[in-house]
Enzyme design. Structure first.
Site, PDB file in Angstrom:
ATOM      1  N   HIS A  12      32.959  37.027  40.009  1.00  0.00           N
ATOM      2  CA  HIS A  12      33.758  36.039  39.259  1.00  0.00           C
ATOM      3  C   HIS A  12      35.158  35.927  39.867  1.00  0.00           C
ATOM      4  O   HIS A  12      35.710  34.845  40.007  1.00  0.00           O
ATOM      5  CB  HIS A  12      33.908  36.455  37.798  1.00  0.00           C
ATOM      6  CG  HIS A  12      32.621  36.532  37.058  1.00  0.00           C
ATOM      7  ND1 HIS A  12      31.944  35.417  36.620  1.00  0.00           N
ATOM      8  CD2 HIS A  12      31.875  37.599  36.677  1.00  0.00           C
ATOM      9  CE1 HIS A  12      30.841  35.795  35.986  1.00  0.00           C
ATOM     10  NE2 HIS A  12      30.781  37.111  36.007  1.00  0.00           N
ATOM     11  N   ASP A  65      44.082  43.131  40.130  1.00  0.00           N
ATOM     12  CA  ASP A  65      43.870  43.787  38.851  1.00  0.00           C
ATOM     13  C   ASP A  65      44.389  42.844  37.767  1.00  0.00           C
ATOM     14  O   ASP A  65      45.405  42.179  37.956  1.00  0.00           O
ATOM     15  CB  ASP A  65      44.618  45.118  38.802  1.00  0.00           C
ATOM     16  CG  ASP A  65      43.969  46.071  37.817  1.00  0.00           C
ATOM     17  OD1 ASP A  65      42.751  45.956  37.582  1.00  0.00           O
ATOM     18  OD2 ASP A  65      44.672  46.926  37.255  1.00  0.00           O
TER      19      ASP A  65
END
Lengths: 183, 183
Positions: A12, A65
């Protein structure tokens, strides 16, 4: 054509990042590299630490992140969003906000990059919004079905990728990265 | 007298560990050393990684990591217990378990040790129990007020330290450490 390696196993993320970078003439190449994540309340610190430990390659190599920070929950789940998604799911966040009117939250993304010469940089993106009363939509991933960005009525999971990328945290971080790469 | 250094800024942990080790003739010396914590679902891995990065000293030097693992929440909050305690508090766990009958949980402690010669060892302790319906007691710290160990009726926070140390996760790990130190 500029090139950047991305160390992530999350398809994704690759898809969202590529949709921003490739139209700008930047080739994104996924790589398998161990990503060492530390515990910290700062995504920037986590991304910087992980990037420092990446190998030096012939083009910049990056890690990303991201986290969802819910104001009323003092930032929870924040940097531990993927662990919390896996254990509590969307249900957990909705349960913790049951009966709570103050539903502001933001998504943040931090991209840590190591240059071929070993320099480390971090690019960040943030989008503010609110947590819905229930999950809506099938797109995106993670907490996308319960997050509506400011100025929108759809959740991230109800948007097409191009729509999500207009102002998502990840797309903003990717555009900052692109500016540096092309600049 | 045997000696061990402990790298922790948590005075509760020092007190609990000392109450186990000192009667066995082991001197516990708190030290300020940076403790690098990685993200992992395994406390053993977190303790091992942190211990590897400790300096070599004239006596063994240790770190301790602990967490509360709630079965019905797939182990949440687990290794992120102190972050979750800080953000959601006792309330968060109780909220997530509202109306839930299955309230089994366990506390785990992992002590990572680096020997003067640079060898790394990990000692673990675990105690099973249940999550209460509401907080009880003022002793201990963290999630102690909502945890009743198997075979007891009091929460850890309702016990005197000597009572908690009879079968706490941390005391068990400390006794395993003591066995090695004295063995």
């Amino acid at each position: 054509m500029a090139k950047i390696y991305f160390a992530t196993g999350n398809p994704h993320k690759i898809r969202e990042l590529a949709a921003v970078l490739e139209p700008l003439g930047i080739e994104l190449v996924p790589v398998r590299a161990e990503k060492l994540e530390i515990q910290s309340e700062s995504l920037e610190e986590i991304a910087r630490f992980a990037a420092q430990r990446l190998p030096e390659m012939d083009a910049p190599v990056a890690v990303e992140d991201a986290g969802l920070f819910v104001e009323k929950l003092r930032g929870f789940p924040g940097p531990y969003s993927s662990y919390v998604y896996k254990t509590l799911g969307l249900w957990g966040i909705l349960r913790l906000l049951e009966g709570v009117d103050e539903r502001r939250a933001y998504f943040e993304s931090a991209i840590g990059v190591k240059t071929p010469r070993g320099r480390v940089l971090v690019f960040k993106g943030r989008v503010h919004g609110t947590i819905t009363a229930e999950p809506r939509g099938k797109g995106g991933f993670g907490f996308d079905p319960i997050f509506v960005p400011e100025g929108a009525t759809k959740t991230f999971a109800e948007m097409r990728l191009s729509e999500k990328n207009m102002n998502s945290h990840r797309a903003r971080a990717a555009r900052a990265l692109a500016e540096w790469l092309l600049g």
